[in-house]
Design a protein around this motif. Structure first.
Motif, PDB file in Angstrom:
ATOM      1  N   LEU B 444       0.824  -1.210   0.000  1.00 46.94           N
ATOM      2  CA  LEU B 444       0.000   0.000   0.000  1.00 46.94           C
ATOM      3  C   LEU B 444       0.856   1.257   0.000  1.00 46.94           C
ATOM      4  CD1 LEU B 444      -2.781  -1.253   2.407  1.00 46.94           C
ATOM      5  CD2 LEU B 444      -2.816  -1.129  -0.075  1.00 46.94           C
ATOM      6  N   GLY B 445       2.137   1.115  -0.262  1.00 50.51           N
ATOM      7  CA  GLY B 445       2.951   2.272  -0.598  1.00 50.51           C
ATOM      8  C   GLY B 445       3.817   2.872   0.479  1.00 50.51           C
ATOM      9  N   PHE B 455       3.857  12.655   7.411  1.00 43.94           N
ATOM     10  CA  PHE B 455       4.304  13.892   6.752  1.00 43.94           C
ATOM     11  C   PHE B 455       3.830  15.122   7.542  1.00 43.94           C
ATOM     12  CE2 PHE B 455       3.432  10.699   3.451  1.00 43.94           C
ATOM     13  CZ  PHE B 455       4.725  10.474   3.001  1.00 43.94           C
ATOM     14  N   PHE B 462       0.312  13.978   2.607  1.00 38.30           N
ATOM     15  CA  PHE B 462      -1.001  13.346   2.406  1.00 38.30           C
ATOM     16  C   PHE B 462      -1.167  12.297   3.476  1.00 38.30           C
ATOM     17  CE2 PHE B 462       0.348   9.207   0.724  1.00 38.30           C
ATOM     18  CZ  PHE B 462       1.683   9.480   0.472  1.00 38.30           C
ATOM     19  N   TYR B 464      -2.058   8.326   4.588  1.00 31.02           N
ATOM     20  CA  TYR B 464      -2.303   6.932   4.246  1.00 31.02           C
ATOM     21  C   TYR B 464      -3.618   6.499   4.885  1.00 31.02           C
ATOM     22  CZ  TYR B 464       2.435   6.341   2.439  1.00 31.02           C
ATOM     23  OH  TYR B 464       3.577   6.434   1.699  1.00 31.02           O
TER      24      TYR B 464
END
Ligand code: HEM
Ligand SMILES: [Cu+2]
Ligand SMILES: [Cu+2]
Lengths: 182, 563
Positions: B444-445, B455, B462, B464
């Motif tokens: 999922l990145g 962040f 953004f 998650y």
């Protein structure tokens, strides 16, 4: 009576003993699978839409940055955030220069759905990672190399570029944005 | 010539042990465990930082601890332990004296000084470059020097190993061919020589560069040659841990290989593909033609994978055949059900074999597919995968061997045996769970080596999804369980050495060899199956592998066009 096991020398004629049926079957299945996996990569190279081998050229960081600046001068449509990051709308088929440096991305690209762009990815200092979220495409950016790939977005939306190669103590602060519009 | 006063005969096992070699085995094993402790603590605090709800360390210390963790466990713990394995296999199993004990101590000193040196400059904050140290990020010269000294020491031990094999042959301490386990260790040593040479080829110029004596190091060339060291090291670990799996099968079950020919050929395949693995780490890098990539990443048509898949059958198969010979012949799995699961030597061995195959193996095969690599590269999938290989696989195999070896070398009663029983399960299942959930988050990145997935405060950041946070949280919990397992192992080791009751030579064997010598043959090969239960196990493995492999192709096919 010899008690041979894996810790003792084998009988002298060990290489003449026949191979059991179980092993022959399993080795054949495994070998066939290995051939299938090799051909899958070759098949996808010709038939698939995702192949990151791309093209690569040596380029000095200065020359790469200069080309990127030229793109920014020509195609900036607005800036975003207090950092005034330029949003660039390169025409379809054009060259998009992504410059990574400690700890930022040079631009916010704005792309059109279904069009193809020539992306140039590089770094002007240390290694960085180009991780496009949420589609999770990940590429290594190496200083001195222009990594060229044709990107064709298939969904509109707001995407993010995350640096996912450790690049220094503020590595985690290196995040950017990318738009795909109709 | 060998001199009898330099040997002792182990009252437990009847093995003849060369005393100077035994001292070196002990020294290398203790150094290994000490660095597992240090590196494990760093791993725990890194895991507690990546667990979003805890987020323990400040950023700078996270990156320092991560550099120290990678260096201390992947390089120092594993290689020190492998040195002990090389001494053990070449002397004890061949009933031989070792070559040049004095150089063995020089090697040990070099490795120890190198490891300490690297740790000092990592902890003082001057070398926060991760253990891969990709230029142009620059570490302190002592970081590179430390790794070079460590590598030279390890290289010396490989040559001592080869020298010992020559002595054993000349002095005819054994007859015929090398035992399978020693053959596996030989393959590991040959790979190690190539590997360490690659490491030196790239680290020596990098050291000179950090001293200002040479100009730039090409960052892509560095990655290519560094990974010829980094990836091939994993082939050393493979060969060593597989030799240990086979060895434990013999120690506990008296197992012999189903076929010497097949098992040796499978080891030999690793040698053929030796220098190709580096490309696994360059699949999403600039440069390198498609044919170069496909040829290298597949090890020329997956011949190393073939080797591993063969062992995946022949190791449980050899245990199964031995158990069936003893009468555990009911159904498909009586041989496995009635295996000594309460013995950490067995539970550690069988768990590491299973976890390595199902977690490390299946995911490794998938992520090294040229194109699929792009949806995995540098996400938490990567550390997830390799905790399935080097932690739940190699490290657990080494732990299992320790549980057998420690009472033999130190002649002491085991310290807190119940804790030892639990440790393999906690470490194996903890690390296995951590691997799976880190991989799930990577799908999922989530980025690896990353201090802040929120962040925070970043205008371009953004969020998650909640699922991602859930995965990272469970990964944190399982990492803690794994760490407790590792701690139990370390307590066992230190406790046995320091506090275990010294065993009189007349005591009953600490190492049970009940039934071990019963096996002389496996009956008639032409009729029936030799190891039907193991055939079922590998069939299940194959189904998982095929489904997972094609699911990833499907996922890849859904992302943007990228050519
Ligand atoms: C004691 C239990 C352990 C825990 C809790 C643990 C946890 C972790 C965590 C959380 C990471 C960070 C991943 C990231 O943010 O990129 C990591 C990285 C790593 N671990 Fe472990 N680990 C353990 C044991 C091991 C063992 C036994 C090995 C190898 C033998 C190992 C090898 C590595 C390596 C090579 C890295 C990568 C470092 C880097 O990215 O530079 N770990 N570990
Ligand atoms: Cu970066
Ligand atoms: Cu970064």
């Amino acid at each position: 009576m010899s008690t041979h096991n894996t810790l003792t020398p084998p009988p002298n004629d060990w290489w003449r003993h026949p191979i059991g049926r179980d092993e022959v079957i399993w080795i054949s299945v495994a070998a066939a699978w290995c051939v299938i996996m090799t051909f899958m990569m070759i098949y996808w190279y010709f038939a698939g839409n995702q192949n990151q081998a791309g093209e690569a050229y040596r380029i000095s960081p200065e020359a790469f940055a200069a080309k990127a600046d030229e793109m920014v001068d020509k195609y900036t449509i607005r800036t975003e955030t207090e950092l005034e990051v330029p949003v660039v709308a390169v025409p379809p088929g054009g060259d998009v220069y992504i410059v990574s440096s400690q700890f930022q991305w040079n631009v916010i690209p704005e792309l059109k759905l279904g069009e193809t762009y020539r992306f140039h990815l590089s770094s002007v200092d240390v290694n960085h990672g180009f991780s496009l979220q949420p589609i999770n495409v990940n590429l290594q950016l190496v200083p001195g190399y222009d990594y060229v790939l044709n990107f064709t977005p298939n969904a509109v939306g707001e995407y993010n570029m995350v640096c996912n190669e450790y690049c220094g103590l503020l590595h985690h602060a290196m995040v950017g944005r990318l738009y795909v519009v109709e | 010539m060998s001199n009898d006063s330099e040997f002792r005969t182990c009252p437990d096992t009847g093995l003849r042990i060369h005393l100077p070699a035994e001292k070196l085995m002990k020294a290398n094993a203790v150094a290994a465990v000490v660095f597992l402790l240090i590196g494990g603590i760093f791993g725990l605090v890194v895991a507690l930082t990546r667990w979003p709800a805890v987020h323990l360390l400040p950023a700078e210390w996270f990156y320092i601890a991560l550099t120290a963790h990678g260096t201390d466990v992947l390089i120092v713990w594993i290689i020190f332990f492998e040195m002990a394995v090389l001494y053990f296999t070449s002397t004890v199993l061949l009933n031989s004296r070792m070559a040049t004990p004095r150089i063995g101590w020089v090697a040990f000193a070099l490795m120890l000084v190198g490891a300490v040196m690297a740790n000092v400059v990592i902890l003082d904050g001057s070398s926060t470059v991760m253990f891969t140290s990709y230029p142009p990020l620059m570490a302190s010269p002592f970081f590179y020097l430390g790794l070079i000294l460590f590598a030279v020491g390890a290289l010396l031990v490989c040559f001592i190993f080869l020298g010992t094999l020559v002595i054993a042959k000349q002095e005819r301490t054994y007859e015929g061919s090398l035992p399978l386990v020693v053959f596996g260790a030989l393959i590991a040593a040959i790979i190690a020589i190539f590997t360490i040479a690659s490491g030196a080829i790239i680290l020596i110029p990098t050291l000179l560069w950090s001293l200002g004596l040479v100009g730039d190091i090409d960052p892509q060339m560095y990655r290519l040659v560094w990974w010829a060291f980094g990836h091939s090291s994993q082939q050393i670990n493979m060969a060593a841990q597989i030799a240990i799996w086979y060895g434990i099968a013999a120690l506990l079950f008296g197992a012999k290989p189903l076929s010497e020919k097949v098992s040796r050929m499978a080891f030999f395949l690793y040698l053929l593909a030796l220098q190709l693995g580096s490309a696994h780490h360059l699949l999403s890098d600039p440069g390198g033609s498609m044919s170069f990539r496909v040829f290298n990443t597949s090890y020329a048509m997956y011949i190393a994978v073939l080797g591993s898949m063969i062992h995946a059958f022949t190791i449980p198969g050899s245990i199964e055949a031995a158990q069936r010979e003893k009468g555990l012949n009911n159904g498909l799995f009586e041989w496995l059900r009635k295996a000594p699961w309460g013995n950490p030597v067995f539970s550690g061995m069988f768990l590491s074999l299973t976890l390595f195959g199902f977690i490390g193996g299946i995911t490794g095969i998938t992520m090294s597919v040229q194109q699929i690599n792009m949806i995995i590269h540098n996400t938490t999938y990567v550390p997830g995968h390799f905790h399935g290989t080097v932690a739940a696989g190699t490290t657990l195999a080494f732990m299992a061997l320790t549980y057998w070896l420690l009472p033999v070398l130190w002649r002491r009663d085991v310290f807190m045996p119940k804790m030892a029983q639990w440790s393999t399960w906690m470490f194996g299942l903890g690390m296995g769970g951590f691997a799976i959930f880190f991989m799930a988050a990577g799908h999922l990145g989530v980025a690896r080596r990353h201090w802040d997935m929120t962040f925070a405060g970043n205008p371009l950041g953004f969020e998650y999804s909640a699922t991602v946070y859930l995965f990272m949280g469970v990964a944190g919990i399982t990492a803690v369980i794994g760490s407790l397992g590792a701690l139990a192992y370390i307590l066992y080791t230190v406790g046995t050495i320091l506090f275990g009751k010294r065993r009189p030579d007349t005591a009953a064997p600490a190492v049970s060899d009940e039934g071990v010598e019963a096996i002389t043959s496996y009956g008639n090969r032409s009729k029936g199956w030799e190891a039907p239960g193991s055939m079922v196990l590998v069939a299940v493995f194959m189904v998982f592998l095929v489904v997972y492999y094609f699911a990833n192709w499907k996922y890849l096919g859904s992302v943007w066009g990228i050519r």
